[in-house]
Design an enzyme around this catalytic site. Structure first.
Site, PDB file in Angstrom:
ATOM      1  N   GLY A  37      59.938  45.914  39.540  1.00 30.76           N
ATOM      2  CA  GLY A  37      60.582  47.333  38.822  1.00 30.76           C
ATOM      3  C   GLY A  37      58.331  47.994  37.982  1.00 30.76           C
TER       4      GLY A  37
ATOM      5  N   ASP B 176      58.735  39.711  28.910  1.00 29.69           N
ATOM      6  CA  ASP B 176      58.845  39.475  30.005  1.00 29.69           C
ATOM      7  C   ASP B 176      59.079  38.425  30.303  1.00 29.69           C
ATOM      8  OD1 ASP B 176      60.258  41.043  32.038  1.00 29.69           O
ATOM      9  OD2 ASP B 176      58.104  41.358  33.382  1.00 29.69           O
TER      10      ASP B 176
ATOM     11  N   GLY C 286      55.997  46.002  38.609  1.00 32.75           N
ATOM     12  CA  GLY C 286      54.290  46.283  40.512  1.00 32.75           C
ATOM     13  C   GLY C 286      55.275  45.307  41.024  1.00 32.75           C
ATOM     14  N   TYR C 287      53.471  45.041  42.011  1.00 38.10           N
ATOM     15  CA  TYR C 287      53.528  44.156  43.079  1.00 38.10           C
ATOM     16  C   TYR C 287      52.773  42.815  42.878  1.00 38.10           C
ATOM     17  CZ  TYR C 287      54.680  48.668  44.267  1.00 38.10           C
ATOM     18  OH  TYR C 287      55.311  49.743  44.465  1.00 38.10           O
ATOM     19  N   VAL C 288      52.754  41.859  43.227  1.00 35.91           N
ATOM     20  CA  VAL C 288      52.231  40.702  43.136  1.00 35.91           C
ATOM     21  C   VAL C 288      51.405  40.577  44.383  1.00 35.91           C
ATOM     22  CG1 VAL C 288      51.706  38.554  42.391  1.00 35.91           C
ATOM     23  CG2 VAL C 288      53.490  40.095  41.439  1.00 35.91           C
TER      24      VAL C 288
END
Length: 644
Positions: free
Chosen positions: A346, A484, A348-350
């Site tokens: 949710g 987080d 982002g992207y790695v």
């Protein structure tokens, strides 16, 4: 001859001259007095010598005072008593005695009326000279001297004044010199001390010797220190001083400029270009003083010609809420070529990226609509706050318990454009953080392996939670909350092995907490949470605007331990929290807060069921950490102590 002049005791010399005048008067009035005491004359001669050679003064004292003790006269004792005052300011007292002697000689009636004999002054003159030499024995009256050896001249701060010195420096009462390495004919000469102090009567020596290495730590006042702020960690940067360019290959490493011969210099900075991003210094030039730390702050800008070119080459891209991170594979983002997509969520992207044959992890923040799985309000103002803290977060990430952050690439103008629907800008210039690449994967990856059925698994989970507690203890002590903590953000720096026992042995030294970019300062407003791991008050704080609290991380750590041990992500309150998020986004704040209260009631009665082989200390950590009352949760330090 130079040393004789520099070592002269003006005070003793003046006293000796006045004693000579007194001797002349005594000789005129009573030549027999001096002829009967030749040692007094010899003492006067030695007093002159002692004015230049301090170690002669004890002899002068003995020759000037002892003969007076052998004179069987009350007047001699009185004269000695008078002369004792000469130990204070001898030449002034000698002058007073001499004037008094002359007055009494010129006014004989005064002698008769008062009853003081002029011979007393004769004794007082020599006893004053004797006590003047006593004073000189301690060094009083002699200059403070510092001799320079190894160089004929050098630059230094003498009593706070920057000047050139030649071999010998003197001061009336005190000489304090701050020295620096000197550069002559291509060679550095280093003094054996950084600071030297000579007091009255002392002679100190400083020796310079040639060297190939500058001991910076020993002479911090001899250099200027330049630091970069706002650059990626592995970015090369430079400054220019006197047409000489000084370069650092790492933005975390300062540029250290030697300044042996000047107190200040003019410096100039220049733009740093990385890929299609320009980092511009807020200040391009300035004055640096010796010993000063200069911070050059950079702001990032996307080159306008690159923006225009990207617009012309616009692809058929999906909207943000249907974004596919695989579109970046093969593309270069901020100088890093994207190789693959490691994961997405949710927030982002790695991406896995490569630069100079080294792999990096690039986290690209999602700007899409909020999902039920995770709450991330990516307003441009939030990214501005993140960028303000970027340097601090980079420094914190250098702790070995964290995944190192190498650089922040966040441009608020591009974010605003993307939020307005300009997906091409998001494709070319997404908000991103570049981090070191973790070869061992994440704790979440371990949940998909057979290791979770091993008897070692509870021990492995215990080590993971203990090491993450170490990381949180450090982070909280620095005034930040992570917000987080979850298995996806627990990384392993290397491959752990192929069997449970090997993994257990290797895991402690490999654990790192990632995604430090989500961290905010304690008490600061935030927009980050993962409902499956967040306590109810974290979602409530996002809605009501309350600040971040370290106890939010403690709850998430407890839930992480539960999920790792059981392999189940069945948090009983996550459904209510997700619905609360939906209600909040729909503008129904009252309904959202009601759902959060329901979640709190459910949590207060929840008793997690753990595997029977769970270590008792780990069970206590989980139970204490997921307590509905934040004040009843342990601190990260207490968790570390429980799991040791």
């Amino acid at each position: 001859m130079i040393r004789k002049v520099l070592s002269m005791n003006r005070e003793l010399l003046a006293t000796s001259i006045l004693a000579t005048a007194g001797t002349f008067v005594i000789y005129i009035i009573s030549p027999g007095f001096l002829l009967s005491s030749p040692l007094l004359l010899l003492g006067l001669i030695f007093s002159y010598i002692g004015s230049f050679y301090r170690y002669v003064t004890p002899v002068t004292f003995l020759l000037s005072l002892i003969p007076l003790f052998f004179i069987k006269s009350t007047y001699a004792l009185i004269g000695i008593a008078i002369g004792i005052l000469g130990i204070l300011i001898p030449w002034v007292w000698e002058l007073i005695i001499l004037i008094g002697y002359i007055i009494f000689l010129l006014l004989p009636n005064l002698v008769t009326n008062i009853g003081i004999q002029p011979i007393i002054f004769s004794y007082a003159i020599y006893s004053t000279l004797a006590f003047a030499n006593i004073r000189a024995i301690t060094g009083k009256g002699y200059p403070a001297v510092v001799k320079i050896e190894g160089l004929t001249t050098c630059y230094a701060e003498v009593n706070g004044v920057f000047t050139t010195i030649n071999r010998i420096v003197r001061g009336k009462k005190r000489v304090e010199i701050r020295l620096c390495p000197q550069y002559f004919n291509g060679t550095y000469y280093v003094p054996d001390t950084a600071t030297i102090t000579a007091k009255e009567g002392q002679v100190k020596v400083v020796k310079f010797s040639a060297t190939n290495n500058l001991p910076i730590d020993k002479f911090p006042h001899c250099f200027s220190y330049f630091y970069a702020k706002g650059l990626p960690m592995n970015a090369s940067w430079s400054i220019i001083i006197n047409n000489v360019e000084y370069t650092s290959k790492d933005s975390n490493s300062p540029i250290i400029v030697p300044m042996p011969n000047v107190l200040e210099v003019m410096w100039n900075a220049k733009d740093i270009i990385i890929g299609n991003v320009i980092f511009r210094p807020l200040t391009y030039s300035g004055i640096a003083k010796r010993g000063e730390k200069i911070i050059i702050e950079y702001n990032s800008y996307v080159a306008q010609q690159q923006v225009a070119l990207a617009s012309q080459q616009q692809k058929n891209l999906p909207p943000l809420d249907k974004w596919d991170p695989n579109l970046w594979i093969g593309k270069e983002l901020y100088g890093y070529r994207v190789v693959s997509v490691i994961g997405s969520g949710g927030s982002g992207y790695v991406l896995k990226a490569e630069k100079d044959n080294v792999f990096y992890a690039v986290k690209v923040f999602s700007l899409s609509q909020l999902s039920r799985a995770q709450l991330t309000i990516s307003a441009s103002s939030s990214f501005d706050e993140m960028f303000k803290e970027s340097e601090t977060l980079k420094q914190l990430s250098r702790n070995p318990k964290f995944v190192t952050i190498l650089g922040f690439y966040i441009d608020s103008n591009n974010i605003k454009s993307a939020l307005k629907g300009d997906v091409n800008t998001y494709y070319n210039y997404p908000p991103a953080i570049v981090m070191e690449f973790m070869e061992g994967g994440t704790a979440k990856d371990l949940l998909t392996t057979s290791i979770i059925y091993s008897t070692y698994w509870p021990l492995i989970v215990k080590e993971i939670i203990k090491e993450i507690a170490y990381a949180l203890d450090f982070l909280h002590s620095k005034g930040f909350v992570h917000l987080d903590v979850k298995p996806e953000n627990i990384f392993f720096s290397r491959n752990l092995g192929n069997n449970p026992e090997e993994i257990y042995k290797n895991i402690s030294s490999s654990i790192k907490l990632g995604d430090l970019g989500s961290a905010v300062r304690i008490g600061e407003r935030f927009y980050q949470a993962t409902p499956s791991y967040s306590p109810p008050e974290q979602i409530e704080a996002i809605i009501t605007g309350k600040g971040a609290d370290p106890k939010m991380d403690i709850f998430a750590l407890g839930m992480t331990a539960y999920v790792l041990l059981t392999g189940k992500n069945d948090n009983p309150i996550s459904d209510n929290l997700n619905k609360a998020i939906d209600a909040y986004m729909a503008g129904n704040v009252g309904e959202a807060l009601k759902l959060i209260q329901n979640a709190k009631q459910i949590l207060s009665s929840w008793r997690p069921i753990l595997p029977q082989n769970t270590p008792s200390e780990l069970t206590r950590v989980i139970v204490y950490s997921i307590n509905i009352n934040p004040l009843s949760r342990p601190s990260a330090k207490q968790i570390v102590d429980l799991l040791k």
